[in-house]
Design a protein around this motif. Structure first.
Motif, PDB file in Angstrom:
ATOM      1  N   VAL A 157       0.835  -1.190   0.000  1.00  0.00           N
ATOM      2  CA  VAL A 157       0.000   0.000   0.000  1.00  0.00           C
ATOM      3  C   VAL A 157       0.881   1.255   0.000  1.00  0.00           C
ATOM      4  N   ASP A 158       0.405   2.301  -0.660  1.00  0.00           N
ATOM      5  CA  ASP A 158       1.073   3.596  -0.679  1.00  0.00           C
ATOM      6  C   ASP A 158       0.619   4.363   0.568  1.00  0.00           C
ATOM      7  N   LEU A 159       1.553   4.594   1.496  1.00  0.00           N
ATOM      8  CA  LEU A 159       1.184   5.214   2.772  1.00  0.00           C
ATOM      9  C   LEU A 159       0.687   6.648   2.602  1.00  0.00           C
ATOM     10  N   ARG A 160       1.147   7.316   1.566  1.00  0.00           N
ATOM     11  CA  ARG A 160       0.636   8.679   1.340  1.00  0.00           C
ATOM     12  C   ARG A 160      -0.842   8.621   0.978  1.00  0.00           C
ATOM     13  N   GLU A 161      -1.227   7.631   0.185  1.00  0.00           N
ATOM     14  CA  GLU A 161      -2.642   7.472  -0.155  1.00  0.00           C
ATOM     15  C   GLU A 161      -3.460   7.063   1.070  1.00  0.00           C
ATOM     16  N   VAL A 162      -2.857   6.282   1.952  1.00  0.00           N
ATOM     17  CA  VAL A 162      -3.544   5.929   3.194  1.00  0.00           C
ATOM     18  C   VAL A 162      -3.790   7.191   4.018  1.00  0.00           C
ATOM     19  N   MET A 163      -2.751   8.035   4.144  1.00  0.00           N
ATOM     20  CA  MET A 163      -2.924   9.296   4.880  1.00  0.00           C
ATOM     21  C   MET A 163      -3.971  10.177   4.203  1.00  0.00           C
ATOM     22  N   ASN A 164      -3.954  10.239   2.872  1.00  0.00           N
ATOM     23  CA  ASN A 164      -4.963  11.027   2.157  1.00  0.00           C
ATOM     24  C   ASN A 164      -6.367  10.491   2.448  1.00  0.00           C
ATOM     25  N   GLY A 165      -6.518   9.179   2.490  1.00  0.00           N
ATOM     26  CA  GLY A 165      -7.817   8.577   2.790  1.00  0.00           C
ATOM     27  C   GLY A 165      -8.272   8.876   4.202  1.00  0.00           C
ATOM     28  N   ILE A 166      -7.354   8.777   5.159  1.00  0.00           N
ATOM     29  CA  ILE A 166      -7.695   9.075   6.544  1.00  0.00           C
ATOM     30  C   ILE A 166      -8.055  10.548   6.694  1.00  0.00           C
ATOM     31  N   MET A 167      -7.281  11.416   6.057  1.00  0.00           N
ATOM     32  CA  MET A 167      -7.577  12.847   6.116  1.00  0.00           C
ATOM     33  C   MET A 167      -8.934  13.142   5.467  1.00  0.00           C
ATOM     34  N   TYR A 168      -9.276  12.414   4.405  1.00  0.00           N
ATOM     35  CA  TYR A 168     -10.572  12.595   3.744  1.00  0.00           C
ATOM     36  C   TYR A 168     -11.703  12.255   4.720  1.00  0.00           C
ATOM     37  N   ILE A 169     -11.574  11.114   5.375  1.00  0.00           N
ATOM     38  CA  ILE A 169     -12.593  10.691   6.342  1.00  0.00           C
ATOM     39  C   ILE A 169     -12.733  11.724   7.459  1.00  0.00           C
ATOM     40  N   LEU A 170     -11.580  12.148   8.016  1.00  0.00           N
ATOM     41  CA  LEU A 170     -11.615  13.071   9.150  1.00  0.00           C
ATOM     42  C   LEU A 170     -12.123  14.451   8.767  1.00  0.00           C
ATOM     43  N   SER A 171     -11.799  14.911   7.566  1.00  0.00           N
ATOM     44  CA  SER A 171     -12.198  16.273   7.192  1.00  0.00           C
ATOM     45  C   SER A 171     -13.629  16.347   6.665  1.00  0.00           C
ATOM     46  N   THR A 172     -14.117  15.273   6.042  1.00  0.00           N
ATOM     47  CA  THR A 172     -15.468  15.332   5.486  1.00  0.00           C
ATOM     48  C   THR A 172     -16.507  14.696   6.403  1.00  0.00           C
ATOM     49  N   GLY A 173     -16.065  13.784   7.249  1.00  0.00           N
ATOM     50  CA  GLY A 173     -17.016  13.088   8.112  1.00  0.00           C
ATOM     51  C   GLY A 173     -17.871  12.097   7.342  1.00  0.00           C
ATOM     52  N   CYS A 174     -17.396  11.681   6.175  1.00  0.00           N
ATOM     53  CA  CYS A 174     -18.207  10.766   5.366  1.00  0.00           C
ATOM     54  C   CYS A 174     -18.249   9.379   6.008  1.00  0.00           C
ATOM     55  N   GLN A 175     -19.208   8.605   5.600  1.00  0.00           N
ATOM     56  CA  GLN A 175     -19.326   7.237   6.085  1.00  0.00           C
ATOM     57  C   GLN A 175     -18.216   6.402   5.471  1.00  0.00           C
ATOM     58  N   TRP A 176     -17.792   5.370   6.200  1.00  0.00           N
ATOM     59  CA  TRP A 176     -16.720   4.512   5.685  1.00  0.00           C
ATOM     60  C   TRP A 176     -17.108   3.909   4.336  1.00  0.00           C
ATOM     61  N   ARG A 177     -18.362   3.572   4.168  1.00  0.00           N
ATOM     62  CA  ARG A 177     -18.801   2.963   2.904  1.00  0.00           C
ATOM     63  C   ARG A 177     -18.822   3.961   1.750  1.00  0.00           C
ATOM     64  N   ALA A 178     -18.751   5.249   2.064  1.00  0.00           N
ATOM     65  CA  ALA A 178     -18.830   6.275   1.022  1.00  0.00           C
ATOM     66  C   ALA A 178     -17.458   6.806   0.607  1.00  0.00           C
ATOM     67  N   ILE A 179     -16.398   6.122   0.995  1.00  0.00           N
ATOM     68  CA  ILE A 179     -15.054   6.557   0.609  1.00  0.00           C
ATOM     69  C   ILE A 179     -14.921   6.429  -0.911  1.00  0.00           C
ATOM     70  N   PRO A 180     -14.405   7.460  -1.577  1.00  0.00           N
ATOM     71  CA  PRO A 180     -14.255   7.395  -3.038  1.00  0.00           C
ATOM     72  C   PRO A 180     -13.390   6.207  -3.468  1.00  0.00           C
ATOM     73  N   LYS A 181     -13.686   5.689  -4.630  1.00  0.00           N
ATOM     74  CA  LYS A 181     -13.011   4.491  -5.139  1.00  0.00           C
ATOM     75  C   LYS A 181     -11.544   4.727  -5.481  1.00  0.00           C
ATOM     76  N   ASP A 182     -11.130   6.003  -5.661  1.00  0.00           N
ATOM     77  CA  ASP A 182      -9.732   6.245  -6.007  1.00  0.00           C
ATOM     78  C   ASP A 182      -8.827   6.319  -4.776  1.00  0.00           C
ATOM     79  N   LEU A 183      -9.388   6.124  -3.585  1.00  0.00           N
ATOM     80  CA  LEU A 183      -8.609   6.025  -2.356  1.00  0.00           C
ATOM     81  C   LEU A 183      -8.493   4.541  -1.994  1.00  0.00           C
ATOM     82  N   PRO A 184      -7.572   4.179  -1.107  1.00  0.00           N
ATOM     83  CA  PRO A 184      -7.461   2.763  -0.725  1.00  0.00           C
ATOM     84  C   PRO A 184      -8.775   2.247  -0.132  1.00  0.00           C
TER      85      PRO A 184
END
Length: 120
Positions: free
Chosen positions: A45-72
């Motif tokens: 896994v690309d750790l930068r993409e993992v951080m981007n995904g975590i930051m996306y979740i934390l900043s948007t408050g989206c549901q885990w199931r709604a994570i965009p497909k271009d993130l891990p």
């Protein structure tokens, strides 16, 4: 303060998502992430993409199931968030960035974070 001089520094329009880390932000965070464990398979896994995904979740408050497909995958993001929370990586990141911000603003030094003790 927003000025024409520093406006570009805060411009996130060139990023895929506003929550993605810039190269400069990634340079501060990357050394704080523990290397992969010895033995076993190489980290896939690309750790930068993992951080981007975590930051996306934390900043948007989206549901885990709604994570965009271009993130891990959400399972990967959740596992790393859980691991980094458990082993103190998130605390070390927060403290390092906090200290750097205080130094840049020439404020008084801060004491080191409480030592992480092994969790039972």
């Amino acid at each position: 303060m927003w000025t024409t001089k520093n406006r570009q520094r805060y411009d996130r329009s060139r990023l895929r998502y506003p929550s993605d880390l810039t190269d400069d932000e990634w340079m501060h965070v990357e050394p704080l992430i523990a290397p992969a464990k010895r033995g076993g398979n190489k980290r896939q896994v690309d750790l930068r993409e993992v951080m981007n995904g975590i930051m996306y979740i934390l900043s948007t408050g989206c549901q885990w199931r709604a994570i965009p497909k271009d993130l891990p995958p959400r399972s990967t993001l959740f596992d790393y968030l859980d691991l980094w929370s458990w082993d103190g990586t998130l605390d070390r990141m927060h403290h390092a960035l906090y200290v750097e911000c205080r130094e840049q603003s020439e404020r008084e030094q801060v004491r080191p974070p409480p030592s992480s003790t092994a969790k039972a």
